[in-house]
Design a protein around this motif. Structure first.
Motif, mmCIF file in Angstrom:
data_model
loop_
_atom_site.group_PDB
_atom_site.id
_atom_site.type_symbol
_atom_site.label_atom_id
_atom_site.label_comp_id
_atom_site.label_asym_id
_atom_site.label_seq_id
_atom_site.Cartn_x
_atom_site.Cartn_y
_atom_site.Cartn_z
ATOM 1 N N MET A 76 7.976 4.235 8.343
ATOM 2 C CA MET A 76 8.741 3.013 8.097
ATOM 3 C C MET A 76 8.162 2.230 6.928
ATOM 4 O O MET A 76 8.921 1.637 6.138
ATOM 5 C CB MET A 76 8.801 2.123 9.334
ATOM 6 N N ALA A 77 6.838 2.218 6.791
ATOM 7 C CA ALA A 77 6.231 1.542 5.643
ATOM 8 C C ALA A 77 6.735 2.168 4.346
ATOM 9 O O ALA A 77 7.037 1.464 3.368
ATOM 10 C CB ALA A 77 4.709 1.607 5.732
ATOM 11 N N LEU A 78 6.862 3.492 4.324
ATOM 12 C CA LEU A 78 7.366 4.184 3.134
ATOM 13 C C LEU A 78 8.841 3.872 2.913
ATOM 14 O O LEU A 78 9.281 3.699 1.767
ATOM 15 C CB LEU A 78 7.146 5.693 3.274
ATOM 16 N N ASP A 79 9.626 3.788 4.011
ATOM 17 C CA ASP A 79 11.037 3.426 3.883
ATOM 18 C C ASP A 79 11.182 2.034 3.269
ATOM 19 O O ASP A 79 12.032 1.796 2.410
ATOM 20 C CB ASP A 79 11.726 3.463 5.245
ATOM 21 N N LEU A 80 10.344 1.102 3.733
ATOM 22 C CA LEU A 80 10.392 -0.261 3.195
ATOM 23 C C LEU A 80 9.928 -0.287 1.743
ATOM 24 O O LEU A 80 10.440 -1.067 0.936
ATOM 25 C CB LEU A 80 9.541 -1.193 4.056
ATOM 26 N N ALA A 81 8.955 0.553 1.408
ATOM 27 C CA ALA A 81 8.483 0.648 0.025
ATOM 28 C C ALA A 81 9.604 1.171 -0.878
ATOM 29 O O ALA A 81 9.783 0.692 -2.017
ATOM 30 C CB ALA A 81 7.260 1.550 -0.067
ATOM 31 N N GLN A 82 10.381 2.139 -0.384
ATOM 32 C CA GLN A 82 11.510 2.654 -1.158
ATOM 33 C C GLN A 82 12.597 1.594 -1.303
ATOM 34 O O GLN A 82 13.217 1.458 -2.354
ATOM 35 C CB GLN A 82 12.064 3.913 -0.489
ATOM 36 N N GLU A 83 12.805 0.814 -0.236
ATOM 37 C CA GLU A 83 13.758 -0.295 -0.305
ATOM 38 C C GLU A 83 13.277 -1.320 -1.327
ATOM 39 O O GLU A 83 14.062 -1.872 -2.089
ATOM 40 C CB GLU A 83 13.891 -0.942 1.079
ATOM 41 N N ASN A 104 0.832 -1.215 0.000
ATOM 42 C CA ASN A 104 0.000 0.000 0.000
ATOM 43 C C ASN A 104 0.860 1.257 0.000
ATOM 44 O O ASN A 104 0.538 2.245 -0.669
ATOM 45 C CB ASN A 104 -0.937 -0.007 1.204
ATOM 46 N N ALA A 105 1.958 1.223 0.777
ATOM 47 C CA ALA A 105 2.867 2.376 0.805
ATOM 48 C C ALA A 105 3.522 2.566 -0.557
ATOM 49 O O ALA A 105 3.721 3.695 -1.021
ATOM 50 C CB ALA A 105 3.929 2.181 1.890
ATOM 51 N N THR A 127 3.845 5.649 -5.740
ATOM 52 C CA THR A 127 3.717 5.690 -7.195
ATOM 53 C C THR A 127 2.437 6.380 -7.654
ATOM 54 O O THR A 127 2.229 6.576 -8.853
ATOM 55 C CB THR A 127 3.751 4.260 -7.771
ATOM 56 N N GLY A 128 1.558 6.723 -6.696
ATOM 57 C CA GLY A 128 0.324 7.416 -7.043
ATOM 58 C C GLY A 128 -0.734 6.531 -7.643
ATOM 59 O O GLY A 128 -1.678 7.017 -8.276
ATOM 60 N N LYS A 129 -0.616 5.203 -7.432
ATOM 61 C CA LYS A 129 -1.599 4.275 -7.984
ATOM 62 C C LYS A 129 -2.658 3.929 -6.942
ATOM 63 O O LYS A 129 -2.438 4.084 -5.746
ATOM 64 C CB LYS A 129 -0.910 3.005 -8.487
ATOM 65 N N SER A 130 -3.790 3.433 -7.417
ATOM 66 C CA SER A 130 -4.892 3.068 -6.530
ATOM 67 C C SER A 130 -4.775 1.605 -6.106
ATOM 68 O O SER A 130 -4.333 0.757 -6.895
ATOM 69 C CB SER A 130 -6.237 3.285 -7.223
ATOM 70 N N ALA A 131 -5.181 1.334 -4.866
ATOM 71 C CA ALA A 131 -5.153 -0.046 -4.368
ATOM 72 C C ALA A 131 -6.335 -0.846 -4.879
ATOM 73 O O ALA A 131 -6.357 -2.074 -4.777
ATOM 74 C CB ALA A 131 -5.134 -0.054 -2.843
ATOM 75 N N ARG A 184 -2.008 -6.376 -5.877
ATOM 76 C CA ARG A 184 -1.675 -7.789 -5.651
ATOM 77 C C ARG A 184 -0.221 -8.070 -6.008
ATOM 78 O O ARG A 184 0.483 -8.785 -5.291
ATOM 79 C CB ARG A 184 -2.613 -8.686 -6.471
ATOM 80 N N LEU A 185 0.230 -7.489 -7.113
ATOM 81 C CA LEU A 185 1.623 -7.678 -7.518
ATOM 82 C C LEU A 185 2.563 -7.046 -6.498
ATOM 83 O O LEU A 185 3.584 -7.631 -6.124
ATOM 84 C CB LEU A 185 1.853 -7.059 -8.907
ATOM 85 N N GLY A 186 2.199 -5.841 -6.030
ATOM 86 C CA GLY A 186 3.024 -5.171 -5.028
ATOM 87 C C GLY A 186 3.132 -5.985 -3.755
ATOM 88 O O GLY A 186 4.206 -6.052 -3.135
#
Length: 205
Positions: free
Chosen positions: A193-200, A70-71, A76-80, A92-94
């Motif tokens: 932290m969710a955003l940090d993990l998303a960037q990772e 979700n993060a 990326t500005g996409k919808s869940a 789902r892919l994310g």
């Protein structure tokens, strides 16, 4: 005389029952807290073998994967959700890619210890200033503070830590009773932290 004796016997059994219930309630209250501090001790001493016994790995991965996905969508500005209201393919892919990233972290003893004890989400040994972690020193505070920030629901236990941080900087630690042992089964991440993990996740794709 007989009636009086029966009355005393009934009162005695009533008191015994009440006492037993109090003991059971006290044991139920302390039990998950004891496991929580065992996890904290394993993290603090970097005892990966002890930590392995206290983590429900499939549940922990699942709880974190969707948060990271979700993060990532937010970055990326996409919808869940797709147009029909179901989860989008990107979501789902994310989640699948996030799960693969988490496998590298959670199944790696050293990186799992770094995540839980230092809040590190990558191999970078220098965490940002002021970083919080769910099982860093003093994150749990006193037993009284931990209990005040906790919630019990049958075979599930929840506590928000570090106890001295604002709510948006706290982790939601979830324990679940598995085979008569309380295990770490979920970790609600602060948004940062969710955003940090998303960037990772984006860097490792």
């Amino acid at each position: 005389m007989g009636t009086s004796r029966r009355r005393r016997g009934t009162m005695r059994w009533t008191l015994v029952t009440i006492l037993a219930l109090i003991i059971l309630l006290a044991g139920y209250t302390v039990w998950p807290l004891y496991s929580l501090y065992r996890i904290a001790s394993a993290v603090e001493t970097r005892n990966s073998a002890a930590l392995q016994e206290l983590v429900d790995f499939p549940s922990l991965r699942a709880s974190m994967a969707q948060q990271i996905a979700n993060a990532h969508l937010k970055l990326t500005g996409k919808s869940a959700e797709s147009s029909d209201g179901s989860r989008s393919f990107g979501s789902r892919l994310g989640a699948m890619i996030a799960d693969a990233l988490l496998a590298k972290i959670i199944l790696n003893p050293e990186r799992l210890l770094d995540l839980l004890g230092k809040g590190l989400v990558s191999a970078n040994p220098s965490p940002p200033s002021g970083l919080a972690a769910p099982f860093a020193a003093n994150s749990l505070g006193s037993a009284w503070q931990t209990w005040l920030n906790s919630d019990y629901s049958g075979a599930n236990f929840y506590v928000a830590v570090p106890v001295d941080r604002p709510f948006d900087q706290r982790f939601g630690v979830r324990l679940r009773l598995v085979d008569w042992d309380w295990k770490l089964s979920g970790l609600d991440l602060p948004e940062s932290m969710a955003l940090d993990l998303a960037q990772e996740l984006a860097r490792t794709r």
